[in-house]
Scaffold this motif. Structure first.
Motif, PDB file in Angstrom:
ATOM      1  N   GLU A  38      20.626  -7.088  27.429  1.00  0.00           N
ATOM      2  CA  GLU A  38      20.915  -6.518  28.636  1.00  0.00           C
ATOM      3  C   GLU A  38      21.985  -5.236  28.616  1.00  0.00           C
ATOM      4  O   GLU A  38      22.732  -5.248  27.644  1.00  0.00           O
ATOM      5  N   THR A  39      21.520  -4.188  29.390  1.00  0.00           N
ATOM      6  CA  THR A  39      22.323  -2.856  29.398  1.00  0.00           C
ATOM      7  C   THR A  39      23.306  -2.867  30.423  1.00  0.00           C
ATOM      8  O   THR A  39      24.116  -2.086  30.334  1.00  0.00           O
ATOM      9  N   GLY A  40      23.424  -3.858  31.333  1.00  0.00           N
ATOM     10  CA  GLY A  40      24.199  -3.783  32.456  1.00  0.00           C
ATOM     11  C   GLY A  40      23.849  -2.931  33.649  1.00  0.00           C
ATOM     12  O   GLY A  40      24.387  -2.728  34.667  1.00  0.00           O
ATOM     13  N   ASN A  41      22.739  -2.238  33.535  1.00  0.00           N
ATOM     14  CA  ASN A  41      22.083  -1.479  34.574  1.00  0.00           C
ATOM     15  C   ASN A  41      20.899  -2.337  35.149  1.00  0.00           C
ATOM     16  O   ASN A  41      19.804  -2.704  34.307  1.00  0.00           O
ATOM     17  N   ALA A  42      21.021  -2.786  36.628  1.00  0.00           N
ATOM     18  CA  ALA A  42      20.041  -3.837  37.005  1.00  0.00           C
ATOM     19  C   ALA A  42      18.479  -3.285  36.838  1.00  0.00           C
ATOM     20  O   ALA A  42      17.606  -3.867  36.794  1.00  0.00           O
ATOM     21  N   ILE A  43      18.539  -2.043  37.331  1.00  0.00           N
ATOM     22  CA  ILE A  43      17.024  -1.430  37.181  1.00  0.00           C
ATOM     23  C   ILE A  43      16.541  -1.299  36.035  1.00  0.00           C
ATOM     24  O   ILE A  43      15.298  -1.881  35.560  1.00  0.00           O
ATOM     25  N   PHE A  88       5.010   4.115  29.895  1.00  0.00           N
ATOM     26  CA  PHE A  88       5.138   5.506  30.269  1.00  0.00           C
ATOM     27  C   PHE A  88       6.018   5.549  31.544  1.00  0.00           C
ATOM     28  O   PHE A  88       6.950   6.502  31.564  1.00  0.00           O
ATOM     29  N   GLN A  89       5.690   4.825  32.488  1.00  0.00           N
ATOM     30  CA  GLN A  89       6.632   4.868  33.669  1.00  0.00           C
ATOM     31  C   GLN A  89       8.286   4.597  33.512  1.00  0.00           C
ATOM     32  O   GLN A  89       8.967   5.162  33.937  1.00  0.00           O
ATOM     33  N   HIS A  90       8.249   3.420  32.767  1.00  0.00           N
ATOM     34  CA  HIS A  90       9.685   3.037  32.340  1.00  0.00           C
ATOM     35  C   HIS A  90      10.337   4.100  31.453  1.00  0.00           C
ATOM     36  O   HIS A  90      11.579   4.470  31.819  1.00  0.00           O
ATOM     37  N   PHE A  91       9.912   4.802  30.572  1.00  0.00           N
ATOM     38  CA  PHE A  91      10.531   5.563  29.813  1.00  0.00           C
ATOM     39  C   PHE A  91      10.698   6.883  30.933  1.00  0.00           C
ATOM     40  O   PHE A  91      11.823   7.540  30.744  1.00  0.00           O
ATOM     41  N   SER A  92       9.834   7.285  31.751  1.00  0.00           N
ATOM     42  CA  SER A  92      10.138   8.492  32.473  1.00  0.00           C
ATOM     43  C   SER A  92      11.262   8.222  33.338  1.00  0.00           C
ATOM     44  O   SER A  92      12.057   9.033  33.593  1.00  0.00           O
ATOM     45  N   HIS A  93      11.389   6.960  33.793  1.00  0.00           N
ATOM     46  CA  HIS A  93      12.579   6.506  34.920  1.00  0.00           C
ATOM     47  C   HIS A  93      13.786   6.594  34.047  1.00  0.00           C
ATOM     48  O   HIS A  93      14.633   7.306  34.607  1.00  0.00           O
ATOM     49  N   GLU A  94      13.827   6.149  32.957  1.00  0.00           N
ATOM     50  CA  GLU A  94      14.942   6.175  32.145  1.00  0.00           C
ATOM     51  C   GLU A  94      15.320   7.535  31.781  1.00  0.00           C
ATOM     52  O   GLU A  94      16.783   7.993  31.892  1.00  0.00           O
ATOM     53  N   GLU A  95      14.511   8.301  31.330  1.00  0.00           N
ATOM     54  CA  GLU A  95      14.911   9.909  31.247  1.00  0.00           C
ATOM     55  C   GLU A  95      15.409  10.575  32.483  1.00  0.00           C
ATOM     56  O   GLU A  95      16.119  11.246  32.187  1.00  0.00           O
ATOM     57  N   ARG A  96      14.628  10.405  33.765  1.00  0.00           N
ATOM     58  CA  ARG A  96      15.316  10.865  34.733  1.00  0.00           C
ATOM     59  C   ARG A  96      16.692  10.516  35.024  1.00  0.00           C
ATOM     60  O   ARG A  96      17.679  11.249  35.488  1.00  0.00           O
ATOM     61  N   LEU A  97      16.881   8.954  34.788  1.00  0.00           N
ATOM     62  CA  LEU A  97      18.331   8.611  35.012  1.00  0.00           C
ATOM     63  C   LEU A  97      19.263   9.364  33.963  1.00  0.00           C
ATOM     64  O   LEU A  97      20.635   9.662  34.342  1.00  0.00           O
ATOM     65  N   GLN A  98      18.682   9.633  32.737  1.00  0.00           N
ATOM     66  CA  GLN A  98      19.742   9.985  31.752  1.00  0.00           C
ATOM     67  C   GLN A  98      19.980  11.592  32.290  1.00  0.00           C
ATOM     68  O   GLN A  98      21.093  12.037  32.047  1.00  0.00           O
ATOM     69  N   PHE A 141      27.326   4.099  29.154  1.00  0.00           N
ATOM     70  CA  PHE A 141      27.709   5.276  29.643  1.00  0.00           C
ATOM     71  C   PHE A 141      27.694   5.260  31.203  1.00  0.00           C
ATOM     72  O   PHE A 141      28.315   5.762  32.087  1.00  0.00           O
ATOM     73  N   LEU A 142      26.454   4.891  31.742  1.00  0.00           N
ATOM     74  CA  LEU A 142      26.191   4.681  33.377  1.00  0.00           C
ATOM     75  C   LEU A 142      27.369   3.766  33.918  1.00  0.00           C
ATOM     76  O   LEU A 142      27.676   4.337  34.969  1.00  0.00           O
ATOM     77  N   ASN A 143      27.737   2.783  33.342  1.00  0.00           N
ATOM     78  CA  ASN A 143      28.694   2.110  34.081  1.00  0.00           C
ATOM     79  C   ASN A 143      30.058   2.727  34.234  1.00  0.00           C
ATOM     80  O   ASN A 143      30.947   2.077  34.925  1.00  0.00           O
ATOM     81  N   GLN A 144      30.355   3.518  33.098  1.00  0.00           N
ATOM     82  CA  GLN A 144      31.612   4.054  33.303  1.00  0.00           C
ATOM     83  C   GLN A 144      31.738   5.265  33.933  1.00  0.00           C
ATOM     84  O   GLN A 144      32.751   5.878  34.231  1.00  0.00           O
ATOM     85  N   ALA A 145      30.440   5.839  34.464  1.00  0.00           N
ATOM     86  CA  ALA A 145      30.199   7.151  34.955  1.00  0.00           C
ATOM     87  C   ALA A 145      30.935   7.091  36.360  1.00  0.00           C
ATOM     88  O   ALA A 145      30.945   6.039  37.043  1.00  0.00           O
TER      89      ALA A 145
END
Length: 133
Positions: free
Chosen positions: A11-16, A56-66, A129-133
């Motif tokens: 678990e990363t703590g990010n629901a998506i 492919f989709q998941h990685f792209s999605h993660e990269e966009r979030l990053q 990182f996302l959770n503390q942002a």
């Protein structure tokens, strides 16, 4: 061959992201089931295509979030994704060509192991990182 479980450790703590990782492991399990049940090549092809598309989709999605969140680990993370995708395509096209040989399945399992350790370390860092942002 064991099935892959989405555990607390992943678990990363990010629901998506967590939801996508769960679906990713389900897609892997589906492919392993198709291989071990000796299901027709057509069923396997479909699952292989789905798995590659999903990665492919998941990685792209993660990269966009990053990128959107200004994550400092983005360049290294993207490079990992690109190499991972390429190798996954090579392994799954090997399974398509030769059928699910022990060697090909061994490669796939090893490669999924790499993804799981990536999730439990790198993706977790990004989640924090996302959770503390």
């Amino acid at each position: 061959m064991g099935r892959y479980e989405f555990t607390k450790k992943l678990e990363t703590g990010n629901a998506i992201i967590d939801k996508e990782h769960k679906e990713l492991l389900e897609a892997v399990n589906k492919l392993l089931d198709a291989c071990s049940e000796g299901r027709g090549r057509a069923a396997m092809e479909e699952t292989i295509k789905f798995l590659n598309n999903y990665v492919f989709q998941h990685f792209s999605h993660e990269e966009r979030l990053q990128q959107q969140s200004g994550y400092p680990g983005f360049p290294a993370h993207r490079e990992f994704h690109e190499n991972y995708r390429k190798t996954l395509q090579e392994i799954t096209s090997g399974i398509s060509e030769t059928g699910p040989t022990i060697a090909e399945l061994g490669k796939l399992n090893q490669h999924i192991g790499v993804l799981i350790s990536h999730i439990s370390t790198e993706d977790k860092k990004f989640g924090a990182f996302l959770n503390q942002a």
